[in-house]
Structures are given as C-alpha cells and as structure tokens.
Motif scaffolding. Structure first.
Motif, PDB file in Angstrom:
ATOM      1  N   ARG A 143      -1.757  72.623  49.157  1.00 49.05           N
ATOM      2  CA  ARG A 143      -2.281  74.236  49.353  1.00 49.05           C
ATOM      3  C   ARG A 143      -3.885  73.750  49.186  1.00 49.05           C
ATOM      4  NH1 ARG A 143       2.357  74.493  45.390  1.00 49.05           N
ATOM      5  NH2 ARG A 143       0.918  74.082  43.711  1.00 49.05           N
ATOM      6  N   ALA A 144      -4.219  72.722  48.465  1.00 44.70           N
ATOM      7  CA  ALA A 144      -5.700  72.284  48.407  1.00 44.70           C
ATOM      8  C   ALA A 144      -6.625  72.177  49.271  1.00 44.70           C
ATOM      9  CB  ALA A 144      -6.042  71.300  46.959  1.00 44.70           C
ATOM     10  N   PHE A 145      -5.821  71.695  50.813  1.00 39.58           N
ATOM     11  CA  PHE A 145      -5.748  71.614  51.809  1.00 39.58           C
ATOM     12  C   PHE A 145      -6.178  72.849  52.674  1.00 39.58           C
ATOM     13  CE2 PHE A 145      -5.393  67.020  51.651  1.00 39.58           C
ATOM     14  CZ  PHE A 145      -6.219  66.287  51.873  1.00 39.58           C
ATOM     15  N   GLY A 146      -5.009  73.632  52.165  1.00 33.94           N
ATOM     16  CA  GLY A 146      -5.131  74.454  53.141  1.00 33.94           C
ATOM     17  C   GLY A 146      -6.134  75.842  52.557  1.00 33.94           C
ATOM     18  N   TYR A 334      -4.607  80.330  54.548  1.00 31.50           N
ATOM     19  CA  TYR A 334      -3.803  79.612  53.718  1.00 31.50           C
ATOM     20  C   TYR A 334      -2.188  79.968  53.863  1.00 31.50           C
ATOM     21  CZ  TYR A 334      -3.178  81.005  48.915  1.00 31.50           C
ATOM     22  OH  TYR A 334      -2.349  80.776  46.923  1.00 31.50           O
ATOM     23  N   THR A 335      -1.909  80.661  54.709  1.00 28.36           N
ATOM     24  CA  THR A 335      -0.324  80.085  54.562  1.00 28.36           C
ATOM     25  C   THR A 335      -0.199  79.253  55.021  1.00 28.36           C
ATOM     26  OG1 THR A 335      -0.526  82.977  54.751  1.00 28.36           O
ATOM     27  CG2 THR A 335       1.715  82.000  55.378  1.00 28.36           C
ATOM     28  N   VAL A 393      -5.905  73.974  61.502  1.00 24.18           N
ATOM     29  CA  VAL A 393      -6.909  73.489  60.882  1.00 24.18           C
ATOM     30  C   VAL A 393      -6.482  72.352  59.606  1.00 24.18           C
ATOM     31  CG1 VAL A 393      -9.416  73.052  59.490  1.00 24.18           C
ATOM     32  CG2 VAL A 393      -9.205  74.458  61.843  1.00 24.18           C
ATOM     33  N   SER A 394      -5.914  73.696  58.434  1.00 26.17           N
ATOM     34  CA  SER A 394      -5.581  73.449  56.988  1.00 26.17           C
ATOM     35  C   SER A 394      -4.264  72.377  57.329  1.00 26.17           C
ATOM     36  CB  SER A 394      -4.947  73.670  56.384  1.00 26.17           C
ATOM     37  OG  SER A 394      -3.993  75.307  56.871  1.00 26.17           O
TER      38      SER A 394
END
Length: 490
Positions: A143-146, A334-335, A393-394
């Motif tokens: 989630r942090a990488f997102g 984010y998703t 990217v994420s």
C-alpha cells in the motif's frame, strides 16, 4: 532487515510512520515535478535567454542525467551511513540550486544550476523507498508503494499544468523563473518538517566499506551511456563522434561488473550486489520501469511543445491537458497497490495495454482532429492512458523489490531509479531529436503540418518504447506462470 532496524520500526506508532512517510513522499513529488513542469517553460526560456534546441534539451535531459548519476552514491551512502542524513543533504542541495536556477542570468548558468539541482534530487530519492521499506512490511508495504506510485504519477502528469500556471502568474518573459522559485519555500518547509518527523537511526557499523571505486565506475558508466542521447538534438551540428561514448559505456560496465564480483569475493559488501540481477522479479521490474519512464515523460514533452507552439495554446492551457492523466493515474495507482499481491505481473501487463491504447489515441487526436478539438480529444485520450499507467508504476515497484533484503533496499531502489532516469533522459532526448529534426525550423517558424509530422515521429518513437515495456512484462508474466517466484506467485 537488521534487528535494530526492525525494532525501531516496531517502536514507532502508526501516526509517526504516516508523518515520516508523508514528508518523504512530498519531497519525492517536489523533485519529480521538475522532470515535467520545466517542459512547459521551454519556449519561454528560449525567448528569454536565447537558448537553442541543444540547450533546451539539456535543460530537461541534463536534470535527468544528474539525477541518475547521484542515485547509486546516494543509495549506498544511505544504506551504510544514514538514510535520514542523506535525505536532508539531498533536499538542501536541491533547494539551494533551485534558487540559483531561478536567478540564472544566462542559459549556461541555468544549465549548470539545473545539473546540480539534479544531483540533490538523486541524493535524496533512494532514501524515500529505503525509508518506506524500513517502516512497512507485507501488505502495508504494498500500500505504501501504491501511494508512492500514485504520487509520482500525479507529480509527473501535473507538472506541465503547474508550470503553465506559474508562467501565467509570472508573465511571459520571466514566468519560467517562478517554476524554480516554487521549490525554494517548499523545499525549506519540507526540510524543517523532515528534521522533525524522520526517525533517527541506530548507530551503524561504519567499518563497512562504501566501495568508492565501484560507485565511481557505475557513475561514469551512467554518464557515458546517457551523454550521446543528451547531446542528440536532431540538428545538423550533432557530431557523429558522440556515439563513441556508448563503446566507453560498455567497457566501463564490464569493468564495474568485474570489480563488484571481485569485491564481493573478498568478503566486503559491494556498492551494487550484482547477484540482485539474478532475481527475475528485480531484473524484469527494472526493464519495465526503464522503458515506461522513457516513453511517458517524452510523450508529455512533445504534447506540450505541440500544443504551445503548433496550436498556439497558452502554457497554462497546454499544461491542463495532462490533468485527466493525473487524476486517472492517481486513482488506478492507489487501487493497483492493493491488488498487486493478488494479480502480480498480470496487473502490469493490463495497465501497459490500456496505456498503449491511450497514447495511440493521443497521437491520433493531435494529428487528425481539427485544431479547436485537438486539446480536448488529447485530454480524453490521456485519461485512458492514465488509467493504465497507474497500474504500471506502483505494482511494478512492489514486484521489483519484493525479494530484495531491506538492508540493501536503498541501493536496490537507487539502481531501479537509475534505470528510470536513464530511460527518461534517453526517451526525452530521442523523441525530441526526432521532433526537432522533422520540424526542420525554429519553434516559432514552422507550419501546423510540420508540427503534425514532428509530433507523429517523436510520439511514434515513444510508442515503440512503450511496446518494449509491454514485451518485458509479458516475458516476465510467462516466466512466472511456468516457474512462480516464492514471494509473488503470479
């Protein structure tokens, strides 16, 4: 992760972690913005300082080159000495030389300050992902990488809009200076906040060598590889001898790999553990990211030049065309950060396919639609591209570092960032060289048909690079299905 690092992360409450990570992300966005927000200022800099195609290209690609040059030393110093200290040093350098960029009286001084500004960005960026790896594990890290991917995507895409607004406020002649002035108060504020919220690290074993020769060899390899692309403008004055730098880069890379292996065999810790590249997740992730960051910023640059000079849009309106990309990229990133553990590399493949459709539609809208409709149709196409880009990217960042030990997180992330900055410099240089060569005129002296041909040629090159990213991702997906990695099964 060392026991001391794990204990330090465990001792922090969730609020302290969020504050530290938020400041880190804010600084990352501030430095990433300078990869794209300066694009919209190029015509203004051309008129104000008399900069030609070569100088304009180096203003963009030179920042990426310096950024890439400083990443590995910055990551290594952060891993061995202190990530907090290197974060503060890098942010200070970036802020000081942003001030000098704003005050530059000539193109030459602007280029020099811009290069040193990139050095500061390169010193602090590896610490962002290194700190994230220290603070979070498992699903929380994904989630942090997102969040990181979403922030970087938004920063890259909103850069032209912010730059255009600042030029509007500052005026046509000197509005470009406001783009750099913006960094000064924000950098100073973030520096104060970082000193307050970034956790202090336990004392480290400074007997571990920094491997200065390895760092130096890799740095010169990066410069030698990027330089001929940075010096390529598509103009008659380009020297064919610049391509000899690629031979030098190959020789330097061979020397670097040989030295790092010897250094490791001697029982010391090398600057870059070449064994990392035996991890399929790490190797393929870097290839995908390099190609993506070669295509994306190049496309934004060409769109900006076409909209401003070809269609005559004001900088602020030319920049606003990328807003849909930023919104869609933030939402999907984010998703995707939450879905990557379930779908793995397949998520990246789908994102690249959607992004390819969006960028192809952007080119079609630029070249075939009536001038009055072109900005609107390009914005709609970029909405599609952003929806795909956020799923690249994420998730790719998570997959790339999924098997990397946290103790090597800073330098591993910095090597990945080197790939991104090398990709950006090559993509921007290559696409803009094609653009200017097909334009065959100064920015203000070409016809709309010339701009159509130029943006089609440069954008076509960026599209082919994005196809290469899809090829790398598909190859990785097939390999994972045949022989799943223990960390990420898909």
């Amino acid at each position: 992760m060392t026991a001391a690092t794990a204990q330090r992360a465990a001792d922090l409450d969730e609020g302290a972690k969020r504050r530290a990570f938020a400041v880190s992300i804010a600084v990352a966005v501030l430095t990433i913005l300078d990869l794209s927000k300066v694009n919209v200022a190029l015509p203004s800099i051309d008129r104000a300082l008399g900069a030609g195609p070569t100088e304009l290209q180096i203003i963009v690609a030179g920042y990426a080159l310096a950024f890439g040059l400083a990443l590995v030393p910055g990551g290594r110093l952060g891993d061995v000495l202190s990530r907090r200290t290197m974060f503060l040093v890098g942010l200070t350098v970036f802020t000081v030389f942003s001030l000098l960029c704003a005050l530059a009286p000539s193109a030459g001084l602007l280029l020099a300050a811009r290069f040193l500004q990139g050095i500061g960005a390169g010193l602090q960026m590896p610490q962002v992902l290194g700190i994230a790896q220290e603070l979070y594990q498992g699903e929380s890290r994904a989630r942090a990488f997102g969040a990181y991917g979403a922030s970087v995507g938004v920063g890259t895409a909103l850069g032209p809009t912010i730059g255009g607004a600042l030029i509007l406020l500052g005026g046509e002649q000197d509005g470009w200076r406001a783009i750099f002035w913006m960094n000064v108060p924000l950098g100073a504020l973030l520096l104060v906040l970082a000193m307050r919220v970034l956790p202090r690290e336990p004392k480290r074993d400074h007997r571990e060598s920094l491997d200065p020769l390895g760092v130096g060899l890799l740095g010169t390899t990066v410069v030698a590889f990027m330089l001929p692309f940075v010096l390529t403008t598509g103009q008659p004055g380009d020297s064919p001898w610049r391509w000899l730098f690629l031979l030098a880069a190959a020789a330097l890379l061979a020397a670097f790999v040989a030295w790092e292996r010897r250094y490791r065999e001697s029982g010391r810790t090398p600057a870059v553990d070449v064994q990392l590249f035996r991890r399929r997740s790490y190797r393929n992730g870097i290839l995908v990211a390099t190609a993506w960051f070669a295509a994306g910023p190049a496309t934004f640059l060409l769109n900006t030049l076409f909209l401003q000079e070809g269609l005559g849009l004001a900088p602020v309106f030319a920049g606003m065309v990328t807003i849909p990309f930023a919104i869609a990229s933030a939402a999907s990133s984010y998703t995707a950060g939450r879905l990557v553990s379930r779908y793995g590399r397949a998520l990246v493949v789908v994102g690249l396919v959607v992004a390819l459709v969006g960028f192809a539609a952007t080119l079609t809208a630029a070249v075939l639609s009536p001038p009055a409709w072109a900005p609107w149709l390009m914005a709609a196409a970029l909405l599609i591209a952003g929806a795909g880009g956020g799923s690249v990217v994420s998730p790719n960042q998570t997959l790339t570092l999924s098997e990397v030990p946290v103790a090597k997180g800073g330098v591993a992330a910095s090597v990945g960032q080197v790939g991104q900055r090398v990709g950006t410099a090559i993509g921007v240089a290559g696409a803009s060289a094609v653009f200017f060569s097909l334009l065959n005129a100064d920015l203000g002296g070409a016809r709309l048909a010339d701009y159509h041909l130029a943006v089609l040629g440069g954008g076509g090159l960026a599209f082919l690079i994005l196809l290469a990213a899809l090829g790398f991702a598909l190859a990785d997906l097939v390999a994972r299905r045949r022989d799943p990695d223990p960390a990420v099964a898909r």
